[in-house]
Design a protein around this motif. Structure first.
Motif, mmCIF file in Angstrom:
data_model
loop_
_atom_site.group_PDB
_atom_site.id
_atom_site.type_symbol
_atom_site.label_atom_id
_atom_site.label_comp_id
_atom_site.label_asym_id
_atom_site.label_seq_id
_atom_site.Cartn_x
_atom_site.Cartn_y
_atom_site.Cartn_z
ATOM 1 N N PHE B 7 32.512 72.514 27.406
ATOM 2 C CA PHE B 7 32.745 72.482 26.317
ATOM 3 C C PHE B 7 32.650 71.981 25.559
ATOM 4 C CE2 PHE B 7 36.050 73.803 29.276
ATOM 5 C CZ PHE B 7 35.887 75.411 28.948
ATOM 6 N N VAL B 15 34.073 76.288 22.559
ATOM 7 C CA VAL B 15 33.160 76.794 22.546
ATOM 8 C C VAL B 15 32.539 76.716 23.961
ATOM 9 C CG1 VAL B 15 31.206 77.272 22.117
ATOM 10 C CG2 VAL B 15 32.330 77.244 20.969
ATOM 11 N N GLN B 16 33.012 77.657 24.789
ATOM 12 C CA GLN B 16 32.124 76.963 26.084
ATOM 13 C C GLN B 16 30.826 77.186 26.905
ATOM 14 O OE1 GLN B 16 34.028 80.089 29.120
ATOM 15 N NE2 GLN B 16 33.070 79.573 30.875
ATOM 16 N N PRO B 53 26.656 80.615 25.574
ATOM 17 C CA PRO B 53 27.602 79.994 25.512
ATOM 18 C C PRO B 53 28.007 81.406 24.879
ATOM 19 C CG PRO B 53 25.871 80.319 23.326
ATOM 20 C CD PRO B 53 25.262 80.478 24.471
ATOM 21 N N SER B 61 35.504 80.270 25.203
ATOM 22 C CA SER B 61 35.349 80.117 23.924
ATOM 23 C C SER B 61 36.972 80.995 22.906
ATOM 24 C CB SER B 61 34.420 80.606 23.410
ATOM 25 O OG SER B 61 33.686 80.254 24.194
#
Lengths: 399, 259
Positions: B7, B15-16, B53, B61
């Motif tokens: 992350f 945000v992943q 992402p 996210s």
């Protein structure tokens, strides 16, 4: 007790093969308006308005119109127009708009203006309901459903302020930006017409209504009795958390009611219309009813898991009658059931839907007359002192 | 090949990010259905450092509250590139991600090395088959719009009739996050077509030959608007060539990026 006659003004002339679910998966959004016949529509609108006007004569406290778009379930896309027609043809009754779909309009001031106009014309008889509109409307009106909640709250705050704060002033918001807010006319009722909130699924709305800043009556709409109980308990719990007991006058029950001469006759005359309402009028898919972001993901996930129980098709009339989705019977039966329901649920506002689905005029009027003559006075006498149910047991959120 | 998951913080939003490989940076922008690691990324990671992402509101996210239009997503990804220190990555976008990639290249051309648009939405093309509504159909009908074989293993694995609670949650989040930018106008920017001339990055348009969700005519419109671009169609594929034909699609993309 207050009694307000509710009407949906449905389009009853469905194709003969409407039971074909593949051909007609929905009576909303995609059901073609080629099925609407304006000549029949002319007769129908005038007949429905006659029924609402007759409710004044029969002694109802109020008459109700509402907003739905692009469907055969309720043909009042512009409820303020219907209220305008009724304002000049009635003298005494309250006029309830249940309600204007705030997020669906691009201009909240138009709603503030129109309701204020109606309030002035009617001499202060307006009750102004606000709704988000059901999910289907977001497909029909092109409004982004992920903005539904924030548009509702912003429009609500703007309208209330426009009714109560002398203008002109400026509004800068996320969805609405107005250099000059200065609504003419101002509403007849001061500070503003009562706000009532019809609802059918969200605890957040209940909590918002019960807040001491608002104390808006919450109207449980077309719910089985167990759900009504849950929502009213949520309301009482929210009121209690703010340090007050919610009075019965803040809780409303909106439900189809048919009064016949006998139980057998009532069932014979009403069953098909009740089934029409839930099976044909409310025919829509889960995805239609819950467009993206319409409610929070956890609420939606719960509703998705419960999709089957929300499918009215699994219930026939007897099933609906049993869970309390309607009240149908002789005057004695209807009275007994309503006394029980008011005692158990503790509401002070009853909004019967007396024209149900594709019910013809004569049948509607006879049921209205029986309700007005045999049910209303008896309930008014029975509940001269408003029923109160004190909030006692803790209610768990989300249950 | 193993990928990592982490992350990162983009201006306060979590945000992943999935990542694999070495080599020149390649940013993949996913579509409206959401994101999971695919064999397609493994193939590309042999030649590139692949960054995958999840857009705000998708998967894990955050940050959807700041996204109300495709342009908010463009700003999000400029910030994202800054956080990762990526100056000019290759950008590969699928469907919704393809639209986003095209907007990025229009508005922030200096941040794009080479551009690949795969079955991208984003354009309004008069006369082309309208893009069907993806929000109204149930899952079985949606599979038919997305996959060439709607009852095949791939389709049923990604969009099962009886999803797990986690899949339901991911799907609901993806629906909401897609609607945020694509509800109205419906997955297009009315001005994008007249602004495609601003794209200077070498561009490849990749399209599933049998895409009925976003017809190849949209691909042709992209190709016509972006100077020097060329279009390649992927056989035996509908809307998601990277999932349906991973080897062929990865080969076409990698060849272009390495050329």
């Amino acid at each position: 007790m207050q009694f307000h006659a509710f009407h949906l003004m449905p389009w009853p002339y469905l194709p003969d093969d409407f039971d074909d679910l593949n051909k007609y998966p929905s009576s909303w959004v995609t059901f073609s308006n080629s099925n609407y016949d304006p000549v029949k529509g002319h007769q129908l609108y005038n007949r429905y308005l006659d029924e609402l006007e007759y409710a004044e004569e029969l002694g109802f406290d109020g008459i109700c119109v509402n907003e739905h778009h692009q469907n055969s379930y309720g043909t009042m896309p512009a409820p303020n127009l219907m209220a305008a027609a009724l304002a000049r043809r009635t003298k005494r009754v309250k006029l309830l708009i249940l309600g204007n779909g705030l997020p669906l309009r691009d201009h909240p001031l138009r709603i503030a203006e129109e309701v204020a106009m109606l309030d002035v014309i009617s001499g202060g008889r307006m009750i102004s309901g606000f709704v988000r509109g059901i999910g289907c409307e977001y497909y029909s009106m092109g409004i982004n459903p992920t903005h539904s909640r924030e548009r509702f709250f912003e429009a609500h705050d703007l309208i209330i302020k426009a009714w109560t704060q002398p203008g002109p002033w400026e509004h800068q918001g996320k969805h609405y930006n107005l250099r000059y807010v200065n609504v003419w006319p101002r509403p007849f009722q001061q500070p503003h017409p009562p706000i009532w909130i019809p609802g059918f699924g969200s605890k957040e709305t209940v909590d918002w209504c019960a807040h001491p800043d608002r104390k808006y009556p919450y109207l449980a709409t077309f719910m089985p009795e167990s759900a009504v109980k849950m929502f009213f308990n949520w309301y009482r719990a929210a009121a209690n958390s703010h340090g007050y007991e919610a009075p019965a006058s803040q809780l409303g029950h909106l439900i189809p009611i048919y009064v016949g001469d006998t139980d057998a006759e009532a069932k014979r005359d009403a069953a098909g219309h009740v089934e029409w309402l839930f099976h044909k009028g409310l025919r829509h898919s889960w995805e239609m009813l819950f467009p993206p972001g319409y409610t929070s993901t956890p609420s939606m996930a719960r509703l998705y898991a419960a999709a089957e129980t929300l499918d009215w098709n699994r219930l026939n009339f007897d099933g609906m009658n049993e869970v309390g989705l309607c009240v149908v019977g002789s005057p004695q039966t209807v009275l007994r059931k309503l006394i029980h329901s008011i005692r158990t649920l503790g509401y002070g506002l009853l909004l019967p839907l007396l024209h149900i689905g594709d019910m013809p005029h004569d049948r509607t009027v006879r049921s209205m007359e029986r309700f007005a003559r045999e049910i209303m006075p008896a309930l008014k006498a029975e509940f001269k002192d408003a029923p109160t149910i004190a909030h006692s047991e803790p209610v768990q959120a989300g249950k | 090949m193993a990928h990592t998951e982490e992350f990162i913080d983009v201006r306060g939003a979590k945000v992943q990010l999935m990542k694999a490989g070495t080599g020149a940076p390649l940013l993949f922008l996913h579509g409206a259905g959401g994101i999971a690691w695919m064999p397609f990324f493994d193939r590309l990671s042999r030649d590139f450092t692949v960054y995958v992402p999840a857009h705000p509101g998708f998967a894990l996210s955050e940050g959807l509250d700041k996204i109300d239009s495709i342009f908010d997503l463009v700003f999000h990804y400029v910030d994202f590139l800054d956080v990762l220190g990526l100056d000019r990555p290759n950008i590969v976008g699928l469907s919704l991600g393809g639209w986003l990639a095209a907007e990025l290249a229009v508005h922030q051309g200096s941040r794009v090395n080479k551009l690949v648009l795969i079955d991208a939405v984003g354009l309004r093309v008069e006369g082309a088959p309208p893009i069907p509504d993806i929000f109204m159909p149930g899952v079985a009908a949606l599979r038919k719009l997305v996959y060439l074989d709607p009852e095949g293993d791939l389709a049923l694995a990604t969009m099962p009739d009886m999803p797990t609670p986690a899949m339901i949650e991911a799907r609901l989040n993806a629906r909401a996050a897609s609607a945020r930018v694509g509800w109205n106008p419906y997955f297009n920017d009315p001005r994008l077509r007249e602004r495609l001339y601003r794209i200077k990055a070498p561009t490849l348009i990749v399209w599933g030959e049998k895409d009925i969700l976003v017809s190849p005519e949209y691909g042709k419109a992209y190709a016509a608007g972006i100077k020097g671009s060329k279009m390649v169609t992927i056989k035996n594929s509908a809307h998601v060539p990277p999932a349906e034909q991973p080897d062929e699609t990865a080969r076409v993309v990698a060849d272009f990026l390495k050329s």
